[in-house]
Scaffold this active site. Structure first.
Site, short mmCIF file in Angstrom:
data_model
loop_
_atom_site.label_atom_id
_atom_site.label_comp_id
_atom_site.label_asym_id
_atom_site.label_seq_id
_atom_site.Cartn_x
_atom_site.Cartn_y
_atom_site.Cartn_z
N GLY A 13 38.13 47.67 45.55
CA GLY A 13 39.52 47.39 45.80
C GLY A 13 39.90 45.94 45.76
N CYS A 14 38.99 45.02 45.67
CA CYS A 14 39.29 43.60 45.65
C CYS A 14 39.83 43.11 46.99
CB CYS A 14 40.29 43.23 44.55
SG CYS A 14 39.74 43.59 42.88
N ALA A 15 39.76 41.84 47.20
CA ALA A 15 40.29 41.20 48.40
C ALA A 15 41.23 40.08 47.98
CB ALA A 15 39.17 40.63 49.26
#
Length: 380
Positions: A13-15
């Protein structure tokens, strides 16, 4: 054995994270590095990066080009190209620390330049159009050369690696700025490569993004009609160029552009008064190819401040907080509390609700739009 829902976590999901000091007070990198490092498991080591504004105050009249080169010939060709169209005041390799990332790193250089006025006049372009034409030409026409950033008094520092390692690699402890963005990448459809790491930038804009834009093909073809070249293989590049197209080139109010990205649903438009209905039907028709379809949370940086926003149904997380003059946004509340334990206010923005945090004396350039009244929470 089948693992049941809820008993396993896929850390995808990435940050994303951002901090801005609205008084334009310089901040060291430790705060943003702490925020993005806390969300380590949201990325997989295939991309990390930072954008900082105010880092080149001694050279603020010059465009600061950060370049990646995959070969010496790419560097030679790019520097010959730049020398024709720009006065190069200073050039140097960007200082890095050998922490392992250098093994697969391209050549990383920066240039402080001013366009040659005679060339601008010859081409009959504005200075900003001249810079954009340069960026597109390098990325499209010089094999192995990529522009990482091209704005004034700002820079992007990105790589293939976890973001905390990227910060160490670029020695970010030596930089200060009034606005920082950060990204930890978990690529899903594209390879992890240096040019594809976030932030993506163009002129004054920088964008970090968590999500997947399924309308990328339509967005890219629309941008190409206006001379933009999307060659860096990610949807975030298209978001960055759409911002430039709608706000700078088409001169739409920023809030209108953001609401074109995450447009009201047709049933919501149907409940508006007749004047707003008519306006939104026109905007959705004219700018349908600029709609960002799919899950996303984005944080946008520019010299005027910070903007953060989700898709309309909030398929990606985003949390915001304010503490005196600092505004924080991140994928997770814990990342904010790691650097600001007791903020004055902390909230989860609704889907499609932009969070705006302008720095001092810079509130008017992008304007505001009565069209968006009631849809926007401006930090105060």
């Amino acid at each position: 054995m089948v693992v049941r829902e809820g008993l396993a976590r896929i850390p995808a999901g990435c940050a994303v994270a951002g901090i801005v000091d609205r008084r334009r007070q310089a901040m060291k990198a430790d705060g943003i590095v702490t925020m993005i490092s806390l969300m380590h498991d949201r990325s997989n080591g295939l991309g990390g990066g930072f954008a900082v504004y105010g880092c080149y105050s001694d050279m603020s009249d010059y465009y600061a080009f950060h370049l990646f080169y995959e070969s010496s010939s790419a560097q030679t060709e790019t520097e010959q190209f730049m020398s024709i169209y720009f006065k190069v005041e200073q050039k140097e390799p960007i200082p890095v620390r050998k922490n392992g990332l250098q093994k697969h790193a391209p050549r990383i250089w920066r240039y402080f330049v001013k366009p040659k006025v005679s060339e601008i006049n010859e081409q009959d372009l504005s200075e900003e159009e001249y810079i954009i034409k340069t960026v597109m030409s390098i990325n499209r026409d010089i094999p192995g050369a990529f522009v990482a950033s091209s704005g004034k008094n700002m820079g992007a520092f990105k790589a293939v690696g976890y973001p905390e390692d990227v910060a160490d690699f670029y020695r970010l402890e030596e930089y200060q700025g009034y606005l920082w963005l950060a990204h930890g990448r978990f690529p899903t459809n594209t390879p992890g490569w240096w040019g594809g790491a976030h932030p993506f930038t163009l002129l004054d804009w920088s964008v970090v993004h968590n999500g997947e834009i399924s309308s990328y093909g339509a967005n890219r073809r629309y941008l190409e009609m206006f001379g933009y070249h999307c060659g860096l293989q990610t949807d975030t590049e298209a978001i960055t160029y759409l911002l430039d197209l709608l706000v700078r080139k088409h001169r739409l109010p920023l809030l209108t552009a953001l609401n074109i990205f995450a447009a009201p649903f047709w049933e919501e438009i149907g409940r508006m008064d007749p004047e707003r209905q008519r306006l939104w039907k026109v905007l959705r028709s004219v700018y349908g190819s600029a709609l960002l379809n799919g899950p996303f949370s984005i944080i946008v940086g520019c010299s005027h401040g910070l903007i953060a926003m989700n898709d309309r149904i909030k398929l990606r997380p985003l949390v915001a907080a304010v503490n005196t003059e600092k505004v924080y946004v991140a994928s997770e509340e814990a990342a904010i509390r790691a650097v600001c334990r007791q903020p004055d206010r902390l909230w989860t923005p609704a889907g499609g609700e932009p969070v705006l945090a302008w720095v001092e004396h810079q509130t008017s350039k992008h304007g505001s739009s009565s069209l968006c009244d009631g849809l926007v929470r401006e930090v105060s």
